[in-house]
Scaffold this motif. Structure first.
Motif, PDB file in Angstrom:
ATOM      1  N   SER A   1       7.841  13.454   2.251  1.00 49.46           N
ATOM      2  CA  SER A   1       6.803  13.987   1.352  1.00 49.46           C
ATOM      3  C   SER A   1       7.595  14.434   0.046  1.00 49.46           C
ATOM      4  N   SER A   2       6.807  14.010  -1.141  1.00 59.40           N
ATOM      5  CA  SER A   2       7.406  14.042  -2.257  1.00 59.40           C
ATOM      6  C   SER A   2       6.457  14.226  -3.619  1.00 59.40           C
TER       7      SER A   2
ATOM      8  N   THR B   1       2.615  11.669 -12.596  1.00 51.75           N
ATOM      9  CA  THR B   1       1.819  10.709 -12.722  1.00 51.75           C
ATOM     10  C   THR B   1       1.774   9.500 -13.724  1.00 51.75           C
TER      11      THR B   1
ATOM     12  N   THR C   1       1.508  13.663  -9.000  1.00 48.97           N
ATOM     13  CA  THR C   1       1.223  12.913  -7.825  1.00 48.97           C
ATOM     14  C   THR C   1       2.098  13.339  -6.560  1.00 48.97           C
TER      15      THR C   1
ATOM     16  N   THR D   1       2.832  12.489  -2.526  1.00 51.57           N
ATOM     17  CA  THR D   1       2.796  11.375  -1.662  1.00 51.57           C
ATOM     18  C   THR D   1       3.251  12.083  -0.059  1.00 51.57           C
TER      19      THR D   1
ATOM     20  N   HIS E   1       3.786  10.507   3.499  1.00 51.81           N
ATOM     21  CA  HIS E   1       3.959   9.069   3.895  1.00 51.81           C
ATOM     22  C   HIS E   1       4.532   9.272   5.528  1.00 51.81           C
TER      23      HIS E   1
ATOM     24  N   ALA F   1       6.078  19.114  -0.641  1.00 49.61           N
ATOM     25  CA  ALA F   1       6.119  18.251  -1.832  1.00 49.61           C
ATOM     26  C   ALA F   1       6.012  19.512  -2.986  1.00 49.61           C
TER      27      ALA F   1
ATOM     28  N   ASN G   1      -5.594   8.451   7.246  1.00 48.97           N
ATOM     29  CA  ASN G   1      -5.450   8.144   5.809  1.00 48.97           C
ATOM     30  C   ASN G   1      -6.294   9.058   5.025  1.00 48.97           C
TER      31      ASN G   1
ATOM     32  N   THR H   1      -6.622  11.401   0.680  1.00 42.01           N
ATOM     33  CA  THR H   1      -5.952  11.668  -0.388  1.00 42.01           C
ATOM     34  C   THR H   1      -5.976  13.061  -0.673  1.00 42.01           C
TER      35      THR H   1
END
Length: 238
Positions: free
Chosen positions: A87-88, A92, A106, A108, A110, A127, A218, A220
């Protein structure tokens, strides 16, 4: 004599009229000065996260690190360590869609899975990004709704997301943890620092049937952090 008297009176009246119209006493106060307006400016200066490394042949064979370039000592005959999940936060990029605005971040997350600490307690993936307040007007923090928007066919109703943080205010040189409730409405001043942490908690259940719906999903992350001049802030619900 009467004519002379009338003439003298006329001259006196004429001189009086001239004094009223052209010889009033005055004074002046001159106004000079400067004007400037203040600023509200929260600048993102740093980014971090969590990286879960798999260490083939290691004991233990994993390492949770805050360094994406972590390479621990390994047994020579085994493959190199590799990242399993992370997680980071990052700046952007200019080509992002939608187009980034000032200080866009941004995040992320993952390949997540339930993460536990040494005591076996489930902990969130984090993050985070560090902000430096360089505005001249005191402000308060406003946390806009942050949420996970699931892609079609996915469901994140079982995961929780929030924003917590750390503060370094005034003369302090130490990061102090702060809860989401304390972060909302936090007042900050020039040169204060706040590290915002986006947390996603993946639950871990005792049965496969309960855990399986959280796999292979999945989506956002969307949300905003705002600051507003302190005297215009209204707490949520007002």
């Amino acid at each position: 004599m009467r004519k002379i008297g009338l003439l003298a009176l006329a001259l006196v009246l004429a001189l009086g009229a001239l004094g009223v119209g052209y010889a009033a006493w005055t004074d002046t106060v001159t106004i000079e000065g400067t004007v400037n307006t203040g600023t509200v400016d929260l600048v993102v200066e740093g980014y971090s996260g969590m990286w879960m490394w798999k260490i083939p042949g290691g004991d233990p064979d994993y390492k949770l690190s805050t360094n994406p370039a972590y390479e621990p000592t390994q047994v020579p005959e085994y493959p190199k360590p590799f990242i399993v999940a992370y997680s980071s936060a990052a700046q952007t990029t200019a080509g992002a869609t939608p187009a980034p605005v000032d200080d866009s971040v941004t995040v992320t997350f993952h390949n997540l899975f339930p993460l536990t600490d040494a005591a076996g307690t489930v902990i969130p993936w984090e993050a985070d990004f560090e902000c430096h307040y360089v505005g001249s007007i005191p402000v308060k923090v406003m946390l806009e709704a942050i949420e996970i928007e699931a892609d079609k066919g996915s469901n994140f109703s079982d995961l929780t997301i929030d924003i917590s943080g750390y503060t370094m205010l005034g003369e302090s040189k130490v990061w102090t943890p702060i809860t989401p409730e304390e972060l909302e409405g936090l007042q900050i001043h020039y040169c204060d620092r706040v590290r915002f942490v986006v947390n996603i908690l993946v639950p871990q259940y005792a049965t496969e049937a309960l855990n399986e719906p959280n796999m292979g999903q999945n989506g956002t992350v969307t949300g905003q952090i705002k600051v507003i001049q302190w005297n215009e802030y209204e707490a949520p619900g007002y």
